[in-house]
Motif scaffolding. Structure first.
Motif, PDB file in Angstrom:
ATOM      1  N   ASN A   7      11.213 -32.065 -12.455  1.00 11.76           N
ATOM      2  CA  ASN A   7      12.021 -32.066 -11.233  1.00 11.76           C
ATOM      3  C   ASN A   7      11.353 -31.425 -10.020  1.00 11.76           C
ATOM      4  O   ASN A   7      11.560 -31.833  -8.896  1.00 11.76           O
ATOM      5  CB  ASN A   7      13.371 -31.377 -11.487  1.00 11.76           C
ATOM      6  CG  ASN A   7      13.218 -30.002 -12.132  1.00 11.76           C
ATOM      7  OD1 ASN A   7      12.116 -29.467 -12.292  1.00 11.76           O
ATOM      8  ND2 ASN A   7      14.339 -29.418 -12.523  1.00 11.76           N
ATOM      9  N   ARG A  10      12.529 -30.571  -5.891  1.00 10.66           N
ATOM     10  CA  ARG A  10      13.501 -31.557  -5.404  1.00 10.66           C
ATOM     11  C   ARG A  10      14.920 -31.101  -5.722  1.00 10.66           C
ATOM     12  O   ARG A  10      15.160 -30.334  -6.653  1.00 10.66           O
ATOM     13  CB  ARG A  10      13.231 -32.925  -6.019  1.00 10.66           C
ATOM     14  CG  ARG A  10      11.863 -33.498  -5.671  1.00 10.66           C
ATOM     15  CD  ARG A  10      11.768 -34.961  -6.042  1.00 10.66           C
ATOM     16  NE  ARG A  10      10.408 -35.461  -5.990  1.00 10.66           N
ATOM     17  CZ  ARG A  10       9.798 -35.925  -4.901  1.00 10.66           C
ATOM     18  NH1 ARG A  10      10.441 -35.932  -3.744  1.00 10.66           N
ATOM     19  NH2 ARG A  10       8.553 -36.385  -4.967  1.00 10.66           N
ATOM     20  N   GLY A  13      19.558 -33.914  -2.671  1.00 12.97           N
ATOM     21  CA  GLY A  13      19.266 -34.862  -1.613  1.00 12.97           C
ATOM     22  C   GLY A  13      18.270 -35.936  -2.009  1.00 12.97           C
ATOM     23  O   GLY A  13      18.130 -36.943  -1.311  1.00 12.97           O
ATOM     24  N   ASP A  14      17.568 -35.718  -3.125  1.00 12.50           N
ATOM     25  CA  ASP A  14      16.600 -36.705  -3.592  1.00 12.50           C
ATOM     26  C   ASP A  14      17.212 -37.726  -4.540  1.00 12.50           C
ATOM     27  O   ASP A  14      16.499 -38.596  -5.058  1.00 12.50           O
ATOM     28  CB  ASP A  14      15.442 -35.999  -4.292  1.00 12.50           C
ATOM     29  CG  ASP A  14      14.639 -35.139  -3.343  1.00 12.50           C
ATOM     30  OD1 ASP A  14      14.031 -35.700  -2.419  1.00 12.50           O
ATOM     31  OD2 ASP A  14      14.629 -33.910  -3.504  1.00 12.50           O
ATOM     32  N   GLY A  15      18.519 -37.612  -4.767  1.00  9.82           N
ATOM     33  CA  GLY A  15      19.204 -38.594  -5.591  1.00  9.82           C
ATOM     34  C   GLY A  15      19.574 -38.076  -6.969  1.00  9.82           C
ATOM     35  O   GLY A  15      18.991 -37.103  -7.455  1.00  9.82           O
ATOM     36  N   ALA A  16      20.529 -38.748  -7.577  1.00  8.34           N
ATOM     37  CA  ALA A  16      21.056 -38.312  -8.877  1.00  8.34           C
ATOM     38  C   ALA A  16      20.044 -38.442  -9.995  1.00  8.34           C
ATOM     39  O   ALA A  16      20.224 -37.858 -11.067  1.00  8.34           O
ATOM     40  CB  ALA A  16      22.312 -39.124  -9.219  1.00  8.34           C
ATOM     41  N   VAL A  17      18.945 -39.179  -9.777  1.00 11.13           N
ATOM     42  CA  VAL A  17      17.927 -39.348 -10.814  1.00 11.13           C
ATOM     43  C   VAL A  17      17.197 -38.042 -11.102  1.00 11.13           C
ATOM     44  O   VAL A  17      16.666 -37.858 -12.196  1.00 11.13           O
ATOM     45  CB  VAL A  17      16.920 -40.442 -10.386  1.00 11.13           C
ATOM     46  CG1 VAL A  17      16.101 -40.004  -9.186  1.00 11.13           C
ATOM     47  CG2 VAL A  17      16.012 -40.839 -11.538  1.00 11.13           C
ATOM     48  N   LEU A 213       8.774 -40.217  -6.556  1.00  6.60           N
ATOM     49  CA  LEU A 213      10.016 -40.912  -6.896  1.00  6.60           C
ATOM     50  C   LEU A 213       9.786 -42.408  -7.067  1.00  6.60           C
ATOM     51  O   LEU A 213      10.727 -43.151  -7.364  1.00  6.60           O
ATOM     52  CB  LEU A 213      11.063 -40.685  -5.798  1.00  6.60           C
ATOM     53  CG  LEU A 213      11.489 -39.240  -5.535  1.00  6.60           C
ATOM     54  CD1 LEU A 213      12.403 -39.165  -4.310  1.00  6.60           C
ATOM     55  CD2 LEU A 213      12.185 -38.640  -6.747  1.00  6.60           C
ATOM     56  N   ARG A 220      11.688 -47.700  -6.617  1.00  8.76           N
ATOM     57  CA  ARG A 220      12.152 -46.365  -6.953  1.00  8.76           C
ATOM     58  C   ARG A 220      12.298 -46.226  -8.468  1.00  8.76           C
ATOM     59  O   ARG A 220      12.874 -47.097  -9.128  1.00  8.76           O
ATOM     60  CB  ARG A 220      13.497 -46.088  -6.276  1.00  8.76           C
ATOM     61  CG  ARG A 220      13.879 -44.602  -6.246  1.00  8.76           C
ATOM     62  CD  ARG A 220      15.105 -44.388  -5.370  1.00  8.76           C
ATOM     63  NE  ARG A 220      15.511 -43.006  -5.351  1.00  8.76           N
ATOM     64  CZ  ARG A 220      15.080 -42.095  -4.482  1.00  8.76           C
ATOM     65  NH1 ARG A 220      14.192 -42.453  -3.559  1.00  8.76           N
ATOM     66  NH2 ARG A 220      15.509 -40.859  -4.521  1.00  8.76           N
TER      67      ARG A 220
END
Length: 246
Positions: A7, A10, A13-17, A213, A220
């Motif tokens: 991770n 991050r 704000g970088d997304g749920a992934v 990402l 993505r």
């Protein structure tokens, strides 16, 4: 060896992934190991999602990951997680559950003291040498150099056009690196060119949502596992091609 960087710094704000909780980090790490990763680098998070060296975050993160996988697990000691060098050392000394290794950015103030504290506790040290810093020079002069687990040659050049050149320059600056193994990796736009270079040079590398990402085709990524699977294909293909032409 391909390490998964789960991770990094991050956040939401970088997304749920991007996994931020111990449970999601563990699930993501397990998927990455199933895809072929043989080592894990993770950033434990505070309840508000910031990197932290607190044992209250580190312990549940290590417990969750180790319940799912049986490979070495390492953490960050980056100065952004604890800016005061003395406090960083005290954090290391306060850990009740120990990681297998921890990265130390050699250009940061207090790097030698943090590395010594880790070694005193039997924790492997990954010497993070960032391009564009005096990290390589400081590491070359360090009496702790021969004792580190490996060197992380970290290319901060995010341009796909110039990252490989920057990687060669960093490796040149590192020289013999005290005879320690070198793991070479890039970031953002430089991630995939540097990973392929690592394959051609026969060096370990890393891949994961900390570094990029995106997949090589610009799409993505949906998970660390997907990045690791693609990273292994590219790394091994380059290594195989180099062997065939040498």
């Amino acid at each position: 060896m391909v390490q998964v960087c789960v991770n990094g710094t991050r956040g939401a704000g970088d997304g749920a992934v991007v996994p931020l909780s111990p449970g999601s980090m563990a699930a993501s790490a397990a998927e990455a190991v199933a895809a072929g990763a043989s080592d894990i680098h993770v950033h434990p998070k505070s309840p508000c999602g910031h990197d932290t060296l607190s044992p209250r975050a580190l312990t549940p993160t290590l417990e969750a990951i180790r319940a799912r996988v049986d490979v070495p697990v390492g953490v960050t000691t980056g100065a952004w997680a604890e800016p005061d060098p003395a406090a960083r050392v005290e954090r290391v000394r306060s850990w009740t559950l120990l990681p297998d290794h921890a990265s130390v950015n050699w250009h940061e103030p207090g790097a030698e003291e943090v590395a010594a504290a880790l070694l005193d506790r039997g924790i492997g040290v990954e010497a993070g040498i960032w391009s564009g810093t005096d990290g390589a020079e400081r590491f070359a002069a360090s009496p702790l150099g021969p004792q580190v687990l490996r060197v992380l040659a970290e290319v901060l050049d995010t341009s796909a056009d110039t990252a490989e050149e920057s990687a060669h320059a960093l490796l040149c600056d590192l020289g013999t690196a005290h005879g320690r193994p070198v793991l070479l990796h890039g970031m953002e736009g430089g991630t995939w060119p540097v990973l392929r270079l690592a394959g051609r040079l026969g060096l370990a590398t890393r891949i994961g949502l900390e570094d990029t990402l995106l997949l090589p085709n610009g799409e993505r990524a949906i998970s660390n596992g997907q990045l690791v699977a693609e990273g292994l294909v590219q790394h091994q293909h380059q290594h195989g091609r180099e062997r065939r032409t040498s």
